[in-house]
Design an enzyme around this catalytic site. Sequence first.
Site, mmCIF file in Angstrom:
data_model
loop_
_atom_site.group_PDB
_atom_site.id
_atom_site.type_symbol
_atom_site.label_atom_id
_atom_site.label_comp_id
_atom_site.label_asym_id
_atom_site.label_seq_id
_atom_site.Cartn_x
_atom_site.Cartn_y
_atom_site.Cartn_z
ATOM 1 N N ASP A 109 38.460 15.822 40.353
ATOM 2 C CA ASP A 109 37.143 15.678 40.983
ATOM 3 C C ASP A 109 37.306 15.058 42.371
ATOM 4 O O ASP A 109 38.236 15.421 43.097
ATOM 5 C CB ASP A 109 36.228 14.825 40.084
ATOM 6 C CG ASP A 109 34.765 15.205 40.232
ATOM 7 O OD1 ASP A 109 34.106 14.629 41.107
ATOM 8 O OD2 ASP A 109 34.294 16.072 39.484
ATOM 9 N N ASN A 132 24.475 23.908 36.846
ATOM 10 C CA ASN A 132 23.123 23.401 37.072
ATOM 11 C C ASN A 132 22.231 24.463 37.691
ATOM 12 O O ASN A 132 22.669 25.232 38.544
ATOM 13 C CB ASN A 132 23.155 22.187 38.003
ATOM 14 C CG ASN A 132 23.882 21.004 37.396
ATOM 15 O OD1 ASN A 132 23.978 20.893 36.188
ATOM 16 N ND2 ASN A 132 24.399 20.131 38.239
ATOM 17 N N TYR A 175 35.429 30.455 30.491
ATOM 18 C CA TYR A 175 36.681 30.984 29.966
ATOM 19 C C TYR A 175 36.803 30.706 28.466
ATOM 20 O O TYR A 175 36.377 29.646 27.981
ATOM 21 C CB TYR A 175 37.873 30.349 30.680
ATOM 22 C CG TYR A 175 38.126 30.887 32.070
ATOM 23 C CD1 TYR A 175 38.279 32.256 32.304
ATOM 24 C CD2 TYR A 175 38.213 30.029 33.159
ATOM 25 C CE1 TYR A 175 38.517 32.748 33.566
ATOM 26 C CE2 TYR A 175 38.456 30.510 34.440
ATOM 27 C CZ TYR A 175 38.600 31.874 34.638
ATOM 28 O OH TYR A 175 38.830 32.357 35.902
#
Length: 393
Positions: A71, A197, A210
């Site tokens: 991240d 989102n 996936y």
Amino acid sequence: MSIKSHLARAGKIALIAAILTPSTAGAGWAEGTSADGADLIRNDQWHLTYLGASKAHEISQGEGVIVAVPDTGIDPHPDLIKNLLPGIDITPEGNRDGRRDSDGHGTILAGLIVAHGRGSTKGALGIAPKAKVVPIRVSLDSHQVSTDDLARGIDYAVNQGAKVISISIAAGPNIKLQQAIASALRADIVVVAGAGNRPQEVPVAFPAAYPGVIAVGGIDRLGSQAPISVTGPEIDVVAPAEEIHSTSIDGKYSRSRGTSDATAIVAGAAALVRAKYPYLPADEVAHRLTATAIDKGPPGRDDQYGYGVIDLVAALTADVPPRGFESVPATSPDAAGPTTAAADGPRAEGGGDGSATVRGWVTLGVLLAAGGVWALFARHRRRSDDPPPRISR
């Protein structure tokens, strides 16, 4: 976990991914709180009570499990610093250490997974407060991420011995990303990813789409689907995704919403299960989370809630037969959250002493024996009735 089918999607392969949470990292606090909010944050973390975290922590706290978070990096917040490993920074600013976060998104996720707080009542608390987190800085901010860098981050997590990877990033189909996910699954890692989102991602984004990845959607305080959460046939489970309080940069706290938060919460749940059942394969960990989820919406799996809301206690205690054997579904909760009955999860008749698994093996043996008899009968019939084989011309 459901078998996911993926049809070709229109458009070019996306090279840029996006962070899933429209966060308010470092948001101000109401008058009367302490300088950093440590004395009030725990009461704001409604998802802990909703999910029965305190009872789950009596059973497991994620000891010995490493969770990787590719991240924006992770700031060494006082509430999670003891559980924070060095990690890596693979952005253009890379300094060989992932313990830096100028955006706040990665620090939010880390807090939801492994925050240990400051004593029994102060500071933020994660779902797995004794697990360790590896910060993998693949993005400078929450606006966009290189999909190739995300793939490199996943590969790094595999090499670092992570048992869970929490991915709160939405991308398009990408061959390097697909290969990295496949590598993680082969390495027996539980991969958890946010569905996306609204309105940015429709349908379910990759890597959540996936096969083998636990695709996470979101719910609100009432247990209803969060308006921000993407839906689709790939959704496996849901978790709280509205008004989520966690750690942020510079020792502060945040309030955010999105399937990023729900993903981190489910990753924490996976860490609890992996600590309690260290020899359970990754696919069985995923199965345990889906098999014990509290059904919402139409009976069975649906595109809004998947198999339902994660149930921490049931995932740690229920008698869950291996994949491929029928289990009794968990009881649906009321609107206020998981009930005690639902928390018991699927049980076999007679008190959940493993008899469901035994019955499954007995049933399998009967089916195999019946199949053998039918095969002998069919073989004899072919010999007596069928015409002899011929060479095709």
